[in-house]
Design a protein around this motif. Structure first.
Motif, PDB file in Angstrom:
ATOM      1  N   ALA A  36       0.843  -1.200   0.000  1.00 42.35           N
ATOM      2  CA  ALA A  36       0.000   0.000   0.000  1.00 42.35           C
ATOM      3  C   ALA A  36       0.874   1.245   0.000  1.00 42.35           C
ATOM      4  N   PHE A  37       0.314   2.331  -0.522  1.00 46.48           N
ATOM      5  CA  PHE A  37       1.048   3.603  -0.499  1.00 46.48           C
ATOM      6  C   PHE A  37       0.889   4.273   0.865  1.00 46.48           C
ATOM      7  N   CYS A  38      -0.340   4.617   1.234  1.00 42.64           N
ATOM      8  CA  CYS A  38      -0.585   5.239   2.537  1.00 42.64           C
ATOM      9  C   CYS A  38      -2.076   5.246   2.816  1.00 42.64           C
ATOM     10  N   ALA A  39      -2.450   4.819   4.014  1.00 40.59           N
ATOM     11  CA  ALA A  39      -3.857   4.795   4.402  1.00 40.59           C
ATOM     12  C   ALA A  39      -4.264   6.057   5.142  1.00 40.59           C
ATOM     13  N   GLY A  40      -3.415   7.089   5.116  1.00 44.61           N
ATOM     14  CA  GLY A  40      -3.744   8.333   5.799  1.00 44.61           C
ATOM     15  C   GLY A  40      -3.367   8.273   7.262  1.00 44.61           C
ATOM     16  N   ALA A  41      -4.130   8.940   8.088  1.00 42.03           N
ATOM     17  CA  ALA A  41      -3.823   8.998   9.518  1.00 42.03           C
ATOM     18  C   ALA A  41      -4.084   7.654  10.184  1.00 42.03           C
ATOM     19  N   ALA A  42      -3.249   7.336  11.170  1.00 43.86           N
ATOM     20  CA  ALA A  42      -3.415   6.101  11.939  1.00 43.86           C
ATOM     21  C   ALA A  42      -4.549   6.304  12.945  1.00 43.86           C
ATOM     22  N   LEU A  43      -5.713   5.761  12.645  1.00 36.75           N
ATOM     23  CA  LEU A  43      -6.893   6.026  13.462  1.00 36.75           C
ATOM     24  C   LEU A  43      -6.778   5.418  14.858  1.00 36.75           C
ATOM     25  N   PRO A  88      -2.949   0.697  -2.757  1.00 41.88           N
ATOM     26  CA  PRO A  88      -4.062   1.507  -2.275  1.00 41.88           C
ATOM     27  C   PRO A  88      -3.601   2.764  -1.545  1.00 41.88           C
ATOM     28  N   VAL A  89      -4.375   3.830  -1.717  1.00 46.80           N
ATOM     29  CA  VAL A  89      -4.111   5.096  -1.032  1.00 46.80           C
ATOM     30  C   VAL A  89      -5.450   5.634  -0.553  1.00 46.80           C
ATOM     31  N   ALA A  90      -5.469   6.093   0.697  1.00 47.84           N
ATOM     32  CA  ALA A  90      -6.735   6.540   1.276  1.00 47.84           C
ATOM     33  C   ALA A  90      -6.504   7.705   2.210  1.00 47.84           C
ATOM     34  N   ILE A 104       3.046   8.826 -10.642  1.00 42.46           N
ATOM     35  CA  ILE A 104       2.792   7.601 -11.392  1.00 42.46           C
ATOM     36  C   ILE A 104       2.227   6.564 -10.422  1.00 42.46           C
ATOM     37  N   ALA A 105       1.540   5.580 -10.973  1.00 39.01           N
ATOM     38  CA  ALA A 105       0.886   4.597 -10.113  1.00 39.01           C
ATOM     39  C   ALA A 105       1.018   3.205 -10.691  1.00 39.01           C
ATOM     40  N   SER A 106       1.110   2.248  -9.795  1.00 43.02           N
ATOM     41  CA  SER A 106       1.049   0.846 -10.167  1.00 43.02           C
ATOM     42  C   SER A 106      -0.376   0.504 -10.589  1.00 43.02           C
ATOM     43  N   GLU A 107      -0.502  -0.526 -11.379  1.00 47.88           N
ATOM     44  CA  GLU A 107      -1.836  -1.001 -11.780  1.00 47.88           C
ATOM     45  C   GLU A 107      -2.656  -1.457 -10.573  1.00 47.88           C
ATOM     46  N   PHE A 111      -7.736   4.525  -5.196  1.00 44.61           N
ATOM     47  CA  PHE A 111      -7.870   5.772  -4.449  1.00 44.61           C
ATOM     48  C   PHE A 111      -9.189   5.762  -3.685  1.00 44.61           C
ATOM     49  N   HIS A 112      -9.109   5.856  -2.357  1.00 47.39           N
ATOM     50  CA  HIS A 112     -10.296   5.827  -1.499  1.00 47.39           C
ATOM     51  C   HIS A 112     -10.393   7.151  -0.744  1.00 47.39           C
TER      52      HIS A 112
END
Length: 250
Positions: A36-43, A88-90, A104-107, A111-112
């Motif tokens: 994954a790229f980044c899920a944003g803040a660590a909830l 995935p990136v969210a 650039i992005a992998s296949e 994006f969430h």
């Protein structure tokens, strides 16, 4: 999923500031570790054994001291940033993903934008500026309100990213762009990035004046002279020996 604590955004900013000062760094690549790229803040950092611990005061402090300074640094840094979205990136990760110069992005990327439907908050990390400016309000707003994901090909079609590549080729592609940008004329690169970033808030007539002022400044430097000479001599320009002192971050 490379989720980042609120303080972690400040730590990432410190990395970018160190890269800004490092004269041996000519371009920066940001990617995620793993799938994954980044899920944003660590909830999970928002709660403790007593329950939900986040308050308006602590959140404001985190925005003012960590998250927003990071995003300003990424948009204002003099060195080009290549973003390699490996999966995935969210959440706030979308802001990180879209704040680069060559994205650039992998296949496998998806994006969430789930701030509104999942967390009852508005998009942050610059996402509410980046999405409508890149894809238009009437495409971006439903993405934010409904939280429907975009895959990599859809994101490219919407203008969010530059190119989609296979997972195994992602970092090779990113390094290739970094190498090319590291050979680019430093001052022209810096001014072009500034103009394109400011374009959304600039009237066309005013942009004409900004272009004029930038080129009048650049024509007095050594890089344009090297570019013209190389063109006339039918050779590749060598901007590293054209006299630029690298002060803008090359």
């Amino acid at each position: 999923m490379n989720a980042i604590s609120l303080e972690g955004f400040g730590e990432l900013r410190a990395v970018f500031e160190a890269l800004r000062r490092d004269r041996d760094v000519h371009a920066i690549i940001l990617t995620g570790e793993g799938k994954a790229f980044c899920a944003g803040a660590a909830l999970d950092s928002f709660v403790d054994k007593h329950g939900f611990k986040l308050t308006p005061g602590t959140l404001r402090k985190a925005f003012d001291e960590h998250l927003n300074p990071l995003m300003r640094t990424m948009m204002e840094i003099e060195k080009p940033i290549i973003i390699a979205i490996n999966g995935p990136v969210a959440g706030g990760g979308i802001g990180l993903a879209l704040a680069g110069d060559v994205v650039i992005a992998s296949e496998t990327a998806r994006f969430h934008c789930g701030f509104v439907p999942m967390l009852a908050i508005v998009p942050d990390a610059g996402t509410s500026w980046l999405l409508p400016n890149l894809m238009g309000r009437n495409r971006a707003l439903p993405m934010a309100l409904l939280g429907d994901p975009l895959d990599a090909q859809e994101a490219m079609a919407e203008g969010l990213i530059y190119r989609v590549v296979g997972p195994d080729a992602l970092m090779e592609e990113a390094r290739g762009y970094a190498e090319r940008l590291s050979r680019a004329p430093v001052d022209a690169l810096r001014r072009a990035r500034m103009l394109f970033t400011d374009a959304a808030a600039t009237r066309f007539s005013d942009m004409l004046d900004k272009e004029r002022d930038a080129n009048c400044e650049l024509v007095a430097g050594p890089e344009m002279k090297e570019g013209v000479s190389a063109f006339l001599e039918k050779r590749t320009p060598d901007f590293k020996i054209s006299g630029s002192d690298g002060g803008s971050g090359s």
